[in-house]
Structure formats: structure tokens, C-alpha cells
Design a protein around this motif. Structure first.
Motif, short mmCIF file in Angstrom:
data_model
loop_
_atom_site.label_atom_id
_atom_site.label_comp_id
_atom_site.label_asym_id
_atom_site.label_seq_id
_atom_site.Cartn_x
_atom_site.Cartn_y
_atom_site.Cartn_z
N THR A 61 0.09 3.28 75.83
CA THR A 61 -0.84 3.97 74.94
C THR A 61 -1.73 2.96 74.22
O THR A 61 -1.25 1.96 73.68
N ARG B 81 -7.77 4.38 73.24
CA ARG B 81 -8.59 5.36 73.95
C ARG B 81 -7.84 6.10 75.05
O ARG B 81 -8.25 7.19 75.43
N LEU B 82 -6.77 5.53 75.57
CA LEU B 82 -6.04 6.16 76.65
C LEU B 82 -4.53 6.12 76.40
O LEU B 82 -4.03 5.13 75.86
N THR B 83 -3.86 7.19 76.80
CA THR B 83 -2.40 7.21 76.87
C THR B 83 -2.04 7.71 78.26
O THR B 83 -2.55 8.74 78.71
N VAL B 84 -1.18 6.95 78.95
CA VAL B 84 -0.82 7.30 80.32
C VAL B 84 0.68 7.17 80.50
O VAL B 84 1.34 6.35 79.86
N TYR C 144 -9.66 9.77 84.02
CA TYR C 144 -9.46 8.78 82.97
C TYR C 144 -10.68 8.68 82.07
O TYR C 144 -10.56 8.45 80.87
N ARG C 145 -11.84 8.86 82.66
CA ARG C 145 -13.05 8.92 81.84
C ARG C 145 -12.99 10.12 80.91
O ARG C 145 -13.32 10.02 79.71
N ALA D 87 -10.36 11.61 79.76
CA ALA D 87 -9.37 11.34 78.71
C ALA D 87 -9.92 10.37 77.67
O ALA D 87 -9.70 10.54 76.47
N ALA D 88 -10.64 9.34 78.13
CA ALA D 88 -11.21 8.37 77.20
C ALA D 88 -12.25 9.02 76.29
O ALA D 88 -12.45 8.58 75.15
N LEU E 257 -6.62 1.74 81.84
CA LEU E 257 -6.06 1.45 80.53
C LEU E 257 -6.40 0.02 80.10
O LEU E 257 -6.85 -0.22 78.97
#
Length: 305
Positions: free
Chosen positions: A130, A133-136, A227-228, A230-231, A250
Motif C-alpha cells: 500500500t 496512491r495504490l493499494t494492491v 491501476y490507472r 485506482a490511482a 505500484l
């Protein structure tokens, strides 16, 4: 080199969850672990937690990993795992290790994630990273890319998705918005080049929606776009089918502040999401931002556990 602690640890019997005890390891001490830990401890507030080392600093030459530095790293991991298991600490922050060195001294795990799960007797665990800007979370972790289609299962995605949703909820989002990424380019174009989306991922999405009525689950989401999205804030987290699909975006967006957290443990383990960086060890230029965030996340998780 002696690390300075922000506060002296109180007797374990007197600690409270409002003021957690956070353990920390130094990793392979020929790397940047000791210096980023020192910088982080100086930056942290002593009012938030007590910080307890899981072993001593040793004499190490910056940039030169040895059997001694590897053994010290393994010893600290064992100490940390025992302290978590016995409840003497509420969470632990681990510094980067050299896996090659660890393997030479008897460490038989792909990484620290699997080590802590084993030592704490946990089978239901997952790797989550995490950043700002992103959590994966990862459907498969340290495995050859060629093995991913065989290892990816509906049951595993559901299991990990539930852990991820719970983590996001504990982080303050009461109705998490999760995206489950597809495996193949363009989601396989309806089976034209891969049918994992139809056979594995779509059933997982349906099962997650049933299991998590308080969450919003979308998928399979086209992997080159999700991912974009999510960001940009359209999702709180993404469940990815394999390691590099998630970690490339990430680290592009959150390299200096991303944190690795092991989901599913009875007490949390976090770490900065970077390596030992032997090439810059001892030069005083290592960025402690990720380590600082790892401590803050450990404190937050400990207080919400």
C-alpha cells in the motif's frame, strides 16, 4: 553502530493497545536497513508507541553482505516472530533482507511474508502493498510467471479478496471498492487468448460479492487500465493475479512510500517496499519515507486489531 530508540520500552505487562509496542528488525545490516530505521525512529513520535529492537546492531561493512550479517538478520526475524506469537509486541516492522544470504544460513522460504505466516501458524494470509496512491494484493506471490495460470484459482482469489477488503475497511473505508484485475491482455478477448477470466476470475468476483455485501467488487477489470483507475481514486484497492502486474505500477507511483503488509496474521508485520540497496549503504542518502510509513501503518493496525 548503536541505534537510538525514541523511547524506552515499558514492561510488557503494562502496555495497552492505545499505546502499542512496535518491534523492529534491522535486516541485513550491510544494507540500508540500519540507517533507514534510525532515521525513521528519529522522525516518529514517542507519544504514539514504544519501539523495541528485535536484536542488536552488529559490526558490518556497508555494501558487503556476509554470513554474519545474514545470520543476524535471521536471528532477528526469529526473535520478532516469537515476540508476535507470544504477544510481547503488537506489530513488527522488518527491514530489507538479502534472500541469497538468508538461504545460505538455513532460511527456506521465498520471502518474509511466508516466514511469518509459518512461524505464527497461519495458512490464511496474503501479501498486500500500500502506497499513497495504490493499494494492491497478490493472487500469487513469489512464483515463476509460467506457473501463474496453474496456481491461480477462484478459491484463492476469494480468500485473498476477503483479507484485502477487511484490511481496507480497518484502514477507515467502511464500504471498500475493490477491483479484481484480469490476467490476460484485454481480459482475454472472450477467450481468444486466454480463458482464465471466464473460468476463474468471474466466479471469484461473484463469490466475493456474496461474501462481502458491504463492499463494492468489480471485475474482471482490464489489467492495462485498472491501476490507472485506482490511482485516480475509482477503487480503494486492486487484487492482482500475479506479482509484477501489481508491483510495476505500484513502484512507478509510490516507490518512496509504499509499504508491504502481511494480511491475515494475528498481529501485523509491515516493511518498507524496497531492498537492501547495498550500492548506497552507508552513504547517508537512503530515503526513510517508506520505513516511516511502515511504522505508522503498524501503529494504526495494532490499534485497530
Amino acid at each position: 553502530m548503536m541505534l537510538q530508540k525514541k523511547s524506552d520500552p515499558r514492561p510488557m505487562s503494562r502496555r495497552s493497545i492505545q499505546r502499542p509496542v512496535i518491534g523492529y528488525t534491522l535486516g541485513d545490516q550491510a544494507g540500508i536497513g540500519p540507517e533507514v530505521m534510525q532515521a525513521a525512529l528519529h522522525a516518529l513520535s514517542s507519544e504514539e508507541a514504544d519501539y523495541v529492537p528485535m536484536g542488536p546492531a552488529i559490526n558490518a561493512t556497508p555494501g558487503r553482505s556476509t554470513r554474519d550479517t545474514a545470520q543476524a538478520a535471521l536471528d532477528q526475524l526469529e526473535t520478532a516472530a516469537a515476540a508476535l506469537r507470544e504477544g510481547r509486541i503488537d506489530a513488527v516492522v522488518t527491514a530489507p533482507v538479502c534472500k541469497e544470504g538468508l538461504h545460505a544460513v538455513g532460511f527456506h522460504f521465498p520471502g518474509q511474508t511466508e516466514f511469518f505466516a509459518d512461524r505464527l501458524g497461519v495458512q490464511n494470509y496474503a501479501m498486500c502493498l500500500t502506497g499513497q496512491r495504490l493499494t494492491v494484493a497478490l493472487g500469487t506471490i513469489h512464483t515463476a510467471l509460467a506457473d501463474v495460470p496453474r496456481l491461480l484459482t477462484t478459491e484463492e482469489l476469494v480468500r485473498i479478496g476477503i483479507l484485502l477488503a477487511d484490511f481496507v475497511r480497518r484502514s477507515g473505508r467502511q464500504n471498500p471498492r475493490l477491483a479484481v484485475a484480469g490476467l490476460n491482455p484485454h481480459n482475454g478477448e472472450n477467450g481468444a487468448f486466454g480463458d482464465e477470466e471466464q473460468r476463474i476470475i468471474t466466479p471469484a468476483v461473484k463469490a466475493l460479492r456474496t461474501a462481502l455485501p458491504w463492499a463494492q467488487i468489480e471485475g474482471p477489470c482490464v489489467p492495462d487500465c485498472v491501476y490507472r483507475d485506482a490511482a485516480l481514486g475509482l477503487f480503494d484497492a486492486v487484487l492482482a493475479p500475479y506479482h509484477d502486474q501489481a508491483l510495476i505500477p505500484l513502484k512507478l507511483l509510490d516507490f518512496d512510500n509504499a509499504v508491504n503488509v502481511t494480511l491475515g496474521l494475528p498481529r501485523y508485520r509491515t516493511s518498507p517496499d524496497h531492498g537492501t540497496a547495498f550500492s548506497i549503504a552507508g552513504k547517508g542518502i537512503a530515503n526513510p519515507a517508506s520505513t516511516i510509513r511502515a511504522f505508522k501503518l503498524a501503529i494504526s493496525c495494532a490499534c485497530s486489531n
